[in-house]
Write an enzyme that holds these catalytic residues in place. Structure first.
Site, mmCIF file in Angstrom:
data_model
loop_
_atom_site.group_PDB
_atom_site.id
_atom_site.type_symbol
_atom_site.label_atom_id
_atom_site.label_comp_id
_atom_site.label_asym_id
_atom_site.label_seq_id
_atom_site.Cartn_x
_atom_site.Cartn_y
_atom_site.Cartn_z
ATOM 1 C CE LYS A 10 14.126 -5.233 2.709
ATOM 2 N NZ LYS A 10 13.733 -5.992 1.478
ATOM 3 C CE1 TYR A 50 18.220 -4.968 -1.196
ATOM 4 C CE2 TYR A 50 17.313 -2.760 -1.040
ATOM 5 C CZ TYR A 50 17.378 -4.065 -0.588
ATOM 6 O OH TYR A 50 16.611 -4.470 0.485
ATOM 7 C CG ASN A 114 11.141 -8.640 1.671
ATOM 8 O OD1 ASN A 114 11.567 -7.519 1.958
ATOM 9 N ND2 ASN A 114 11.829 -9.499 0.945
ATOM 10 C CG HIS A 117 18.959 -6.244 3.849
ATOM 11 N ND1 HIS A 117 19.153 -6.866 2.628
ATOM 12 C CD2 HIS A 117 20.198 -6.068 4.384
ATOM 13 C CE1 HIS A 117 20.458 -7.042 2.452
ATOM 14 N NE2 HIS A 117 21.115 -6.563 3.498
ATOM 15 C CD GLU A 128 24.452 -6.101 2.758
ATOM 16 O OE1 GLU A 128 24.051 -6.466 3.887
ATOM 17 O OE2 GLU A 128 24.068 -6.633 1.702
#
Ligand code: IDP
Length: 136
Positions: A10, A50, A114, A117, A128
């Site tokens: 990310k 998402y 975080n 993914h 995805e």
């Protein structure tokens, strides 16, 4: 049996210079890269990625964050690649859930930021990978 999973480093992971670290851990685990690209995503792609979180209180911030800078998208391949990468990543909350030795446990502090993914099921991985790498 070999399978594929969608992995993102990310924008926080890219800005902190952790792309190489994440790739090294993927490769050391024995998984391989089937596709890799640095890109900045538009809002529509982020919202589709998402979609399951649409309506949750953090959804707007999450989309802002994911679209806020370049990220690295990858397709990672290998035996049990989906759970294997989830194991490398650690739990969603880098402090409460991810343990030391995982990517989030070693480098993260906040739930939103975080770092990585990874698809959470074969169905998510298929959806995805189609979204991020339609040509694959
Ligand atoms: P996962 O990335 O470990 O699969 P999900 O529950 O699918 O976790 O959440 C997707 C992403 O949304 C997380 O990785 C994190 O960046 C963000 N997120 C999840 N829960 C929260 C929260 O309570 N506050 C802020 N961000 C969150």
């Amino acid at each position: 049996m070999s399978e594929r999973t969608l992995v993102l480093v990310k924008p926080d992971g890219v800005s902190r210079g952790l792309v190489g670290e994440v790739i090294a851990r993927i490769e050391r685990k024995g998984l391989t890269l089937a596709a890799l690209e640095l890109r900045t995503v538009d809002r529509a792609t982020a919202e589709q990625h998402y979609a399951e979180h649409d309506g949750k209180p953090f959804f707007g911030d999450l989309v802002e964050f994911i679209t806020g800078g370049p990220l690295v998208a990858m397709v990672v391949e290998g035996t049990r690649a989906i759970p294997a990468f989830r194991q490398l990543a650690g739990g969603t909350d880098p402090v409460e859930k991810a343990t030391p030795g995982t990517i989030r446990g070693d480098f993260g502090l906040e739930v939103q930021f975080n770092l990585v993914h990874g698809s959470d099921s074969p169905e998510s991985a298929e959806r995805e990978i189609k979204l991020w790498f339609p040509a694959l």
